[in-house]
Design a protein around this motif. Structure first.
Motif, PDB file in Angstrom:
ATOM      1  N   VAL A 116     -24.254  40.371  64.487  1.00 52.23           N
ATOM      2  CA  VAL A 116     -24.761  39.006  64.441  1.00 52.23           C
ATOM      3  C   VAL A 116     -24.364  38.314  65.740  1.00 52.23           C
ATOM      4  N   ALA A 140     -24.235  34.659  67.660  1.00 57.04           N
ATOM      5  CA  ALA A 140     -24.286  33.202  67.537  1.00 57.04           C
ATOM      6  C   ALA A 140     -24.555  32.640  68.927  1.00 57.04           C
ATOM      7  N   LYS A 156     -28.738  31.847  65.176  1.00 58.61           N
ATOM      8  CA  LYS A 156     -28.136  33.149  64.902  1.00 58.61           C
ATOM      9  C   LYS A 156     -29.210  34.233  64.983  1.00 58.61           C
TER      10      LYS A 156
END
Length: 94
Positions: free
Chosen positions: A13, A15, A43
């Motif tokens: 992931v 950000a 995201k």
């Protein structure tokens, strides 16, 4: 007996900073061993593939250094053993 090679698959992931989302998304989409599986509200969910954990880690580090990235974190890693077939028959226990 055929040589068994490893194929590593990882999810991560990313950000992004405010205003950096589109640039990071475009840059990540240009990586050869990366697929974008979701992107929303700053995201980005990706899958990274390669022959070793080192290749995955190097790719994730390159992503984390992109302008506009706050963090890029590996979530999961799986290793597939290639060469598990003999004469078209699986030799593993799956």
């Amino acid at each position: 007996m055929p040589e068994r090679r490893q194929h590593h698959i990882s999810s991560a992931v990313i950000a992004t900073k405010p205003g950096g989302f589109d640039g990071v998304l475009a840059a990540v989409a240009g990586f050869d061993n990366v697929e974008v599986h979701g992107a929303d509200k700053g995201k980005i969910v990706i899958v990274i593939e390669g022959p070793s954990t080192g290749v995955l880690g190097d790719t994730l580090m390159r992503i984390s250094l992109l302008d506009g990235v706050i963090a890029a974190n590996m979530v999961f890693e799986h290793v597939e053993m290639e060469g598990n077939e003999a004469d078209g028959q699986r030799t593993d226990a799956a």
